[in-house]
Design a protein around this motif. Structure first.
Motif, short mmCIF file in Angstrom:
data_model
loop_
_atom_site.label_atom_id
_atom_site.label_comp_id
_atom_site.label_asym_id
_atom_site.label_seq_id
_atom_site.Cartn_x
_atom_site.Cartn_y
_atom_site.Cartn_z
N SER A 1 0.88 -1.16 -0.16
CA SER A 1 0.05 0.05 -0.01
C SER A 1 0.90 1.19 0.04
O SER A 1 2.09 1.13 0.14
N VAL A 2 0.32 2.42 -0.33
CA VAL A 2 0.93 3.51 -0.35
C VAL A 2 -0.13 4.48 0.13
O VAL A 2 -1.31 4.70 -0.32
N ARG A 3 0.15 5.34 1.33
CA ARG A 3 -0.41 6.24 1.67
C ARG A 3 0.19 7.72 1.53
O ARG A 3 1.43 8.11 1.78
N ARG A 4 -0.50 8.67 0.65
CA ARG A 4 0.05 9.76 0.49
C ARG A 4 -0.76 11.07 1.18
O ARG A 4 -1.93 10.98 1.18
N THR A 5 -0.15 12.08 1.34
CA THR A 5 -0.61 13.47 1.76
C THR A 5 0.11 14.35 1.24
O THR A 5 1.26 14.52 1.23
N LEU A 6 -0.74 15.59 0.96
CA LEU A 6 -0.42 16.85 0.47
C LEU A 6 -0.91 17.83 1.40
O LEU A 6 -2.04 18.07 1.64
N HIS A 7 0.06 18.60 1.92
CA HIS A 7 -0.12 19.80 2.69
C HIS A 7 -0.10 21.14 2.01
O HIS A 7 0.87 21.26 1.23
N THR A 8 -1.19 22.16 2.00
CA THR A 8 -1.05 23.20 1.28
C THR A 8 -0.78 24.24 2.47
O THR A 8 -0.79 24.33 3.53
N PRO A 9 -0.46 25.74 1.94
CA PRO A 9 -0.31 26.85 2.55
C PRO A 9 -1.59 26.95 3.49
O PRO A 9 -1.42 27.65 4.65
N GLU A 10 -2.69 26.64 3.22
CA GLU A 10 -3.87 26.87 4.01
C GLU A 10 -4.09 25.90 5.17
O GLU A 10 -5.09 25.93 5.75
N ASP A 11 -3.46 24.86 5.22
CA ASP A 11 -3.58 23.89 6.20
C ASP A 11 -2.97 24.42 7.65
O ASP A 11 -2.31 25.36 7.54
#
Length: 97
Positions: free
Chosen positions: A87-97
């Motif tokens: 499995s692969v778990r991906r997360t993207l964090h943006t400046p609004e987080d």
């Protein structure tokens, strides 16, 4: 600034019955991932023979670049014939987080 992470859950070959044998599979993968200028390390399942979790983190000015780099990392890990990518778990964090 955008940051992205990926966690790869791997099943190692049956001959990885010791931590030394496990390292012989994990270290080359981590080294190959670092060619993409990411931070990469074994981050989980440290005491389990036959399993490994490798974490990758990347920082970029654009979200699209983060996704491209994580896609490349995933392709590299999935293409390793000696490993099974569970499995692969991906997360993207943006400046609004």
């Amino acid at each position: 600034m955008y940051t992205g992470t990926a966690l790869f859950d791997l099943l190692l070959p049956g001959d990885s019955r010791s931590l030394k044998a496990k390292r012989s599979y994990v270290r080359p993968v981590v080294a190959a991932l670092r060619r993409f200028e990411v931070s990469a390390a074994e981050v989980g399942a440290l005491d389990l023979h036959g399993r490994a979790e490798i974490g990758v983190a990347v920082v970029a000015a654009e979200a699209a670049h983060v996704r491209e780099v994580l896609d490349s990392c995933e392709r590299l890990v999935a293409a390793r014939p000696e490993l099974d990518l569970l499995s692969v778990r991906r997360t993207l964090h943006t400046p609004e987080d």
